[in-house]
Structure formats: structure tokens, C-alpha cells
Design a protein around this motif. Sequence first.
Motif, PDB file in Angstrom:
ATOM      1  N   HIS A 203       0.829  -1.199  -0.050  1.00 26.91           N
ATOM      2  CA  HIS A 203       0.103  -0.012   0.170  1.00 26.91           C
ATOM      3  C   HIS A 203       0.766   1.254   0.054  1.00 26.91           C
ATOM      4  O   HIS A 203       0.602   2.074  -0.722  1.00 26.91           O
ATOM      5  N   THR A 204       1.866   1.110   0.814  1.00 22.83           N
ATOM      6  CA  THR A 204       2.681   2.413   0.957  1.00 22.83           C
ATOM      7  C   THR A 204       3.498   2.630  -0.344  1.00 22.83           C
ATOM      8  O   THR A 204       3.886   3.683  -0.761  1.00 22.83           O
ATOM      9  N   ALA A 205       4.072   1.361  -0.821  1.00 21.05           N
ATOM     10  CA  ALA A 205       4.768   1.381  -1.878  1.00 21.05           C
ATOM     11  C   ALA A 205       3.970   2.124  -3.272  1.00 21.05           C
ATOM     12  O   ALA A 205       4.698   2.971  -4.021  1.00 21.05           O
ATOM     13  N   ILE A 206       3.048   1.542  -3.305  1.00 20.44           N
ATOM     14  CA  ILE A 206       2.055   1.931  -4.535  1.00 20.44           C
ATOM     15  C   ILE A 206       1.664   3.538  -4.641  1.00 20.44           C
ATOM     16  O   ILE A 206       1.696   4.290  -5.198  1.00 20.44           O
ATOM     17  N   PHE A 207       1.462   3.932  -3.025  1.00 25.56           N
ATOM     18  CA  PHE A 207       1.105   5.246  -2.643  1.00 25.56           C
ATOM     19  C   PHE A 207       2.384   6.251  -3.359  1.00 25.56           C
ATOM     20  O   PHE A 207       2.031   7.246  -4.051  1.00 25.56           O
ATOM     21  N   HIS A 208       3.510   5.844  -3.081  1.00 26.68           N
ATOM     22  CA  HIS A 208       4.638   6.799  -3.414  1.00 26.68           C
ATOM     23  C   HIS A 208       4.920   6.576  -5.106  1.00 26.68           C
ATOM     24  O   HIS A 208       5.297   7.621  -5.569  1.00 26.68           O
ATOM     25  N   GLU A 209       4.633   5.501  -5.500  1.00 26.24           N
ATOM     26  CA  GLU A 209       4.927   5.442  -6.893  1.00 26.24           C
ATOM     27  C   GLU A 209       3.841   6.339  -7.600  1.00 26.24           C
ATOM     28  O   GLU A 209       4.199   7.141  -8.782  1.00 26.24           O
ATOM     29  N   LYS A 210       2.684   6.257  -7.160  1.00 20.74           N
ATOM     30  CA  LYS A 210       1.455   7.001  -8.077  1.00 20.74           C
ATOM     31  C   LYS A 210       1.762   8.410  -7.666  1.00 20.74           C
ATOM     32  O   LYS A 210       1.555   9.430  -8.457  1.00 20.74           O
ATOM     33  N   LEU A 211       2.501   9.048  -6.707  1.00 19.14           N
ATOM     34  CA  LEU A 211       2.647  10.234  -6.179  1.00 19.14           C
ATOM     35  C   LEU A 211       3.899  10.891  -7.338  1.00 19.14           C
ATOM     36  O   LEU A 211       3.601  11.980  -7.744  1.00 19.14           O
ATOM     37  N   PHE A 212       4.744  10.001  -7.530  1.00 21.45           N
ATOM     38  CA  PHE A 212       5.714  10.643  -8.554  1.00 21.45           C
ATOM     39  C   PHE A 212       4.987  10.529  -9.893  1.00 21.45           C
ATOM     40  O   PHE A 212       5.246  11.595 -10.691  1.00 21.45           O
ATOM     41  N   GLN A 213       4.337   9.747 -10.155  1.00 16.88           N
ATOM     42  CA  GLN A 213       3.456   9.542 -11.409  1.00 16.88           C
ATOM     43  C   GLN A 213       2.621  10.765 -11.605  1.00 16.88           C
ATOM     44  O   GLN A 213       2.566  11.302 -12.765  1.00 16.88           O
ATOM     45  N   ARG A 214       1.874  11.160 -10.557  1.00 17.86           N
ATOM     46  CA  ARG A 214       0.974  12.431 -10.684  1.00 17.86           C
ATOM     47  C   ARG A 214       1.580  13.507 -10.968  1.00 17.86           C
ATOM     48  O   ARG A 214       1.183  14.547 -11.733  1.00 17.86           O
ATOM     49  N   PHE A 215       2.943  13.731 -10.573  1.00 18.30           N
ATOM     50  CA  PHE A 215       3.890  15.101 -11.119  1.00 18.30           C
ATOM     51  C   PHE A 215       4.649  14.744 -12.109  1.00 18.30           C
ATOM     52  O   PHE A 215       5.656  15.529 -12.227  1.00 18.30           O
ATOM     53  N   ASN A 261       6.115  21.133  -1.564  1.00 22.99           N
ATOM     54  CA  ASN A 261       5.327  22.099  -1.511  1.00 22.99           C
ATOM     55  C   ASN A 261       4.152  21.807  -2.535  1.00 22.99           C
ATOM     56  O   ASN A 261       3.609  22.775  -2.797  1.00 22.99           O
ATOM     57  N   ASP A 262       4.055  20.645  -3.212  1.00 24.35           N
ATOM     58  CA  ASP A 262       3.293  20.361  -4.025  1.00 24.35           C
ATOM     59  C   ASP A 262       1.768  20.295  -3.332  1.00 24.35           C
ATOM     60  O   ASP A 262       1.391  19.570  -2.523  1.00 24.35           O
ATOM     61  N   GLU A 263       0.686  21.087  -4.118  1.00 25.94           N
ATOM     62  CA  GLU A 263      -0.509  20.998  -3.476  1.00 25.94           C
ATOM     63  C   GLU A 263      -1.024  19.409  -3.709  1.00 25.94           C
ATOM     64  O   GLU A 263      -0.955  18.755  -4.688  1.00 25.94           O
ATOM     65  N   GLY A 264      -1.644  18.943  -2.782  1.00 20.74           N
ATOM     66  CA  GLY A 264      -2.074  17.461  -2.698  1.00 20.74           C
ATOM     67  C   GLY A 264      -1.103  16.609  -2.510  1.00 20.74           C
ATOM     68  O   GLY A 264      -1.250  15.393  -2.342  1.00 20.74           O
ATOM     69  N   ALA A 265       0.266  16.998  -2.259  1.00 20.44           N
ATOM     70  CA  ALA A 265       1.245  15.895  -1.782  1.00 20.44           C
ATOM     71  C   ALA A 265       1.065  15.640  -0.125  1.00 20.44           C
ATOM     72  O   ALA A 265       1.558  16.065   0.832  1.00 20.44           O
ATOM     73  N   VAL A 266      -0.217  14.941   0.201  1.00 22.33           N
ATOM     74  CA  VAL A 266      -0.507  14.579   1.658  1.00 22.33           C
ATOM     75  C   VAL A 266      -0.767  13.315   1.663  1.00 22.33           C
ATOM     76  O   VAL A 266      -1.231  12.625   0.661  1.00 22.33           O
ATOM     77  N   VAL A 267      -0.880  12.874   2.935  1.00 19.47           N
ATOM     78  CA  VAL A 267      -1.580  11.515   3.059  1.00 19.47           C
ATOM     79  C   VAL A 267      -2.796  11.591   3.906  1.00 19.47           C
ATOM     80  O   VAL A 267      -2.939  12.736   4.882  1.00 19.47           O
ATOM     81  N   SER A 268      -3.829  10.888   3.798  1.00 18.65           N
ATOM     82  CA  SER A 268      -5.114  10.900   4.440  1.00 18.65           C
ATOM     83  C   SER A 268      -5.022   9.961   5.635  1.00 18.65           C
ATOM     84  O   SER A 268      -4.616   8.567   5.355  1.00 18.65           O
ATOM     85  N   LEU A 269      -5.402  10.222   6.768  1.00 21.34           N
ATOM     86  CA  LEU A 269      -5.702   9.645   7.901  1.00 21.34           C
ATOM     87  C   LEU A 269      -7.195   8.878   7.902  1.00 21.34           C
ATOM     88  O   LEU A 269      -7.823   9.885   7.818  1.00 21.34           O
ATOM     89  N   ARG A 270      -7.123   7.710   7.810  1.00 21.09           N
ATOM     90  CA  ARG A 270      -8.739   7.100   7.747  1.00 21.09           C
ATOM     91  C   ARG A 270      -8.760   6.133   8.959  1.00 21.09           C
ATOM     92  O   ARG A 270      -7.753   5.542   9.351  1.00 21.09           O
ATOM     93  N   LEU A 271     -10.263   6.173   9.132  1.00 18.47           N
ATOM     94  CA  LEU A 271     -10.473   4.949  10.097  1.00 18.47           C
ATOM     95  C   LEU A 271     -11.366   3.894   9.134  1.00 18.47           C
ATOM     96  O   LEU A 271     -12.111   4.129   8.518  1.00 18.47           O
ATOM     97  N   ILE A 272     -11.041   2.615   9.479  1.00 20.04           N
ATOM     98  CA  ILE A 272     -11.657   1.672   8.725  1.00 20.04           C
ATOM     99  C   ILE A 272     -12.193   0.448   9.764  1.00 20.04           C
ATOM    100  O   ILE A 272     -11.736   0.355  10.772  1.00 20.04           O
ATOM    101  N   TRP A 273     -13.187   0.009   9.364  1.00 15.43           N
ATOM    102  CA  TRP A 273     -13.882  -1.186  10.093  1.00 15.43           C
ATOM    103  C   TRP A 273     -14.730  -2.076   9.096  1.00 15.43           C
ATOM    104  O   TRP A 273     -14.925  -1.593   7.771  1.00 15.43           O
ATOM    105  N   LYS A 274     -14.924  -3.418   9.358  1.00 20.92           N
ATOM    106  CA  LYS A 274     -15.419  -4.175   8.226  1.00 20.92           C
ATOM    107  C   LYS A 274     -16.986  -3.897   8.293  1.00 20.92           C
ATOM    108  O   LYS A 274     -17.677  -3.643   9.301  1.00 20.92           O
ATOM    109  N   LYS A 275     -17.673  -3.933   7.183  1.00 23.34           N
ATOM    110  CA  LYS A 275     -19.087  -3.717   6.984  1.00 23.34           C
ATOM    111  C   LYS A 275     -19.889  -4.691   7.644  1.00 23.34           C
ATOM    112  O   LYS A 275     -21.001  -4.177   8.011  1.00 23.34           O
ATOM    113  N   ASN A 276     -19.605  -5.895   7.810  1.00 23.34           N
ATOM    114  CA  ASN A 276     -20.229  -6.924   8.585  1.00 23.34           C
ATOM    115  C   ASN A 276     -20.014  -6.971  10.063  1.00 23.34           C
ATOM    116  O   ASN A 276     -20.540  -7.846  10.500  1.00 23.34           O
ATOM    117  N   ASN A 277     -19.202  -5.952  10.709  1.00 21.43           N
ATOM    118  CA  ASN A 277     -19.057  -5.950  12.025  1.00 21.43           C
ATOM    119  C   ASN A 277     -20.423  -5.270  12.587  1.00 21.43           C
ATOM    120  O   ASN A 277     -20.583  -4.057  12.564  1.00 21.43           O
TER     121      ASN A 277
END
Length: 297
Positions: A203-215, A261-277
Motif C-alpha cells: 500500500h505504501t509503495a504504490i502510494f509513493h509510486e503514484k505520487l511521482f507519476q502524478r507529477f 510544497n506541491d498541492e495534494g502531496a498529503v496522506v489521508s488519515l482514515r478509520l476503517i472497519w468491516k462492513k459486516n461488523n
Amino acid sequence: MDINRFEEFIVLADCLNYSKAASLLYVTQPVLSRHIHELEDALGAQLFIRNTHKVTLTPVGELAAAELSKAMESYHMAMRNIKLATESLNGRISVGFLGQAVRPFITRFIQHLGSRSDLQMDYVSATELDTLIHLVEANVLDLAFITHIETGRISGMEVRKIDEDPLYVVVPRNHPLAERESLSIRDLSGEPVIAFNRDTNPHTAIFHEKLFQRFDAEMNVVRKVSNLESGLFYADLGLGFFILPQHLLELARDMTVLPINDEGAVVSLRLIWKKNNEKLAVQTFVQEFTAFHRSGR
């Protein structure tokens, strides 16, 4: 009749060896023999034929083994369901987080809740994002705080965005880039970078790869790592730069950190849980934490 006698009978019926069964049950062989005799007396039937060479089930014993195995399976399932229901009613849930990522949030939130009896939480800290996601998928954790992930890459999950965290570049203090006040991703194009390994941290590796691709920048990976400590170590040696979100900058306190300093060069903090919980306390936690965070406490 003590239900433990049924358990002992099923283990012996499976092993057909008193010594081995006694060892598995953590009782002595004479105690196991006595318990089996008591069960046979209660049922009014002989269950085993035992001689100096082997132990076998009688026809009634075979029937008892089949029927009691099904009964005990139903019993254990019922006890698990009752335990889960009790935990849900009591509001006990397990919450996972990435070390430093949400510790300030969690500490303030716990203090905010005080001694509420309807929401009891066990907190589990992990060092890797993928470990947290796996633990939620496996029902070991009820909820988890995550970063560096595209929500489309996880299925069967509810996702609540909590916050955004700006990204920084980490380099040694004598690095040529250390003289800059900030950097763009394009500034980093072709520069040696310490990156996360796709096999261990997809997940982290792909996030960074796509960050470079975006710019439209070249990601020149010179070393792949599986944890933060390794990434910072190699960056400190001057092998390449390393990217960290703001909440982890304390880990790089002996190095130079430069904001991206690029706009959008951020990570989102999210809360996840299973739908069937179906635990009521999960929804209570989500509602309470969301309100708490929005209040800016």
C-alpha cells in the motif's frame, strides 16, 4: 453430567490411547480412566473395549462419539456467539493504530471519554500499515487508523476520512538538498530515493509510486526497505532521500526535514472497519471519535 466428561470422551475416542489422551487433556491416566467409567455408568453402556494391545470403540461408543461431537460443536458455537454478543453489549472493542500516527489523537480521545462504561477499548499498536489491514480483515481488530492507502484497494470495509497530513523529504544535514526551504516532487525527479518494498509494504509503495507519476517525475529507487527504521537508517547514510508524513517527523529529529510544497502531496488519515461488523460499540466509537476530532479538541 459434567460437560468436561464429554470432552474427555471425544479426545479419547479420537486418540484411542489413554496415555496420549490424558496428556492432551492435562490429567493423569487413572483420572481419565475413572472419568470414562463414570460416563459409562451414567449412560448405562460400555463405550470402549480395552486390552493390553489396543483400545477400540464399541458400537455404542461409535454412536456416542458421532453424536457427542456434533453436540459439543454446537455447544462451543453457542458459547462463542454468546461471548461475542456479551462483548458487543458491554461495548468492548479493539482499535489498531500505526504507532506515532494517531497516538496524540488516541490519548486525547481516551481522556475525553473518561470512565464511560458503554465504550471499553483495547488498543493495539502496529508498525506496518499492511499488518493493521490484515488484522481488521481477520476480525482480530474491530477498527484501525490507517494512512497511505487508496480506499479502492481494500474491499468489504467502511472508511471514514479523519484528517490529512503533509509529506516531507528527509535527508542528512550535509545533503545538497538540505539547503532548500522546501521541495516539489519534480525537484526529486531522478534523485536517489529510499522506497518501501512492494512485497512487504504494497500500500505504501504504490502510494509513493503514484505520487511521482502524478507529477510526471522519475522515481529513482536505489534501496527498498520494509520498515521506517531501515528507511531512515539508509537515508541518514546519505544513500538517498526518504519520504515521511508530518506525524512521523519526530523519528527523524537528527536529520533535515523539508516540506513538499506541491498541492495534494498529503496522506489521508482514515478509520476503517468491516462492513459486516455488527458490534454496536463500533458505530458508537466512530460517531464519538468523529465528533471529537471535528471539535478540534
